[in-house]
Write an enzyme that holds these catalytic residues in place. Structure first.
Site, PDB file in Angstrom:
ATOM      1  N   LYS A  68     -14.598 -23.303  45.479  1.00  0.00           N
ATOM      2  CA  LYS A  68     -15.517 -23.182  44.324  1.00  0.00           C
ATOM      3  C   LYS A  68     -16.976 -23.284  44.439  1.00  0.00           C
ATOM      4  CE  LYS A  68     -11.693 -24.401  41.231  1.00  0.00           C
ATOM      5  NZ  LYS A  68     -10.879 -25.355  40.761  1.00  0.00           N
ATOM      6  N   ASP A  97     -13.708 -24.615  32.407  1.00  0.00           N
ATOM      7  CA  ASP A  97     -12.276 -24.436  32.492  1.00  0.00           C
ATOM      8  C   ASP A  97     -11.584 -23.964  31.200  1.00  0.00           C
ATOM      9  OD1 ASP A  97     -11.187 -24.930  35.163  1.00  0.00           O
ATOM     10  OD2 ASP A  97     -11.071 -26.886  35.058  1.00  0.00           O
ATOM     11  N   GLN A 148     -11.571 -31.549  38.885  1.00  0.00           N
ATOM     12  CA  GLN A 148     -10.460 -30.820  39.644  1.00  0.00           C
ATOM     13  C   GLN A 148      -9.170 -31.750  39.289  1.00  0.00           C
ATOM     14  OE1 GLN A 148     -10.465 -28.198  41.553  1.00  0.00           O
ATOM     15  NE2 GLN A 148      -8.098 -28.356  41.589  1.00  0.00           N
TER      16      GLN A 148
END
Ligand code: NAP
Length: 286
Positions: free
Chosen positions: A53, A120, A97
């Site tokens: 990422k 997200d 994460q």
């Protein structure tokens, strides 16, 4: 034999488009969009995901702020980190994460993230907007599934779509996105009676279960478009939820694993970060 939907190629195209749009945004606003990644502990798979990422961010011309935290961090410390990133004006997107180490409450952490920076798309406010048909930041994997369907020019209006799996991060949001495109959507799960009878109705079949090769050839309608979200590590390597070879003989179009939905997730994260930046601080052209 089914047409292959090449997620790697589509993801690359999306990433190039985002890089072009980031350059235009930066030229207009003088700002560089920024993504913060928070990784608690040292899980090797999570480390790889976060590294990818960060690399994708730089490639797209965005800034990245990586915040590694000790495995024994407390709930309060992780939430304090989120508070700090919420307040940091250089940060447009925050990604924590998952999974978090045992003892930490992921949902509470997610609810702490400023919804405007929730790239997200997991914050209840963004989930609610999705339900209401006014999505802004949509979860990256479901958004990636829709982008694949769009670019494969799959007719969605009036189509029978069957989603196998009802998780908050994949199944439910994919079902809602398909519904908003006027597909007739059925959502299946572990308690569904006679799963093959339901999946055989599908013009569009989305597998998001987490069970290696569980969708077999006899469960698929001839000519259907099959999107395999599953990522399962087995002795044969990485396999999807779809039994690829036999299903490809029946389906009209299919995504492979790896190289299907997987690469789309990061591409859509990059797009979400730019969307979040543009919403927080629009350019001259809005
Ligand atoms: P999850 O939270 O474990 O949900 C799995 C879903 O499948 C649940 O709704 C479950 O039903 C259902 N299910 C389990 N066994 C079933 C059966 N025998 N028949 C019908 N339904 C069944 O998984 P997830 O997080 O949604 O992930 C699904 C898969 O996608 C995993 O392989 C994961 O690794 C992969 N994934 C890939 C990406 C990517 O970037 N490509 C991103 C996220 C996830 P119940 O609700 O009744 O338990």
């Amino acid at each position: 034999m089914a047409r292959l939907i090449d997620g790697k190629a589509v993801a690359q195209a999306v990433r190039q488009e985002v890089a072009r749009d980031v350059a235009a945004y930066t030229a207009t606003t003088g700002r560089v969009p920024g993504l913060a990644t928070v990784l608690v502990g040292e899980d090797p798979a999570s480390e790889v995901y976060v590294r990818n990422k960060v690399a994708a961010c730089r490639e797209a011309g965005m800034e990245s702020f990586h915040e590694p935290m000790a495995v024994d961090s407390t709930q309060e410390q992780v939430e304090a980190m989120v508070d700090r990133l919420n307040a940091d004006d250089r940060v447009d997107g925050i990604l924590v994460q998952s999974p978090l180490p045992k003892g930490l409450d992921f949902k509470r952490v997610l609810e702490r993230i400023d919804p405007a920076k929730d790239v997200d798309g997991f914050h209840p406010l963004n989930m609610g907007r999705l339900v209401a048909g006014r999505p802004t930041l949509v979860a990256c994997t479901p958004a990636g599934v829709m982008e694949l369907l769009r670019r494969a020019e799959t007719p969605l209006e009036g189509a029978e779509a069957v989603v196998v799996g009802r998780s908050d991060i994949v199944g439910k949001p994919v079902a809602l996105l398909l519904l908003h495109e006027s597909a007739t959507v059925t959502v299946c799960h572990s308690r569904t009676r006679d799963l093959p009878a339901v999946t055989r109705r599908a013009d569009i079949l989305i597998a998001a279960v987490g069970r290696p090769r569980m969708i077999t050839g006899d469960m698929v309608k001839p000519g259907a478009t099959v999107i395999d979200v599953g990522i399962n590590r087995t002795d044969d390597g990485l396999v999807g939820d779809v039994d690829f070879e036999p299903v490809a003989k029946v389906a009209g179009a299919i995504t492979p694993v790896p190289g299907g939905v997987g690469p789309m997730t990061i591409a859509m994260l990059m797009r979400n970060t730019l969307t979040a930046a543009a919403a927080r601080r629009p350019g001259k052209d809005g």
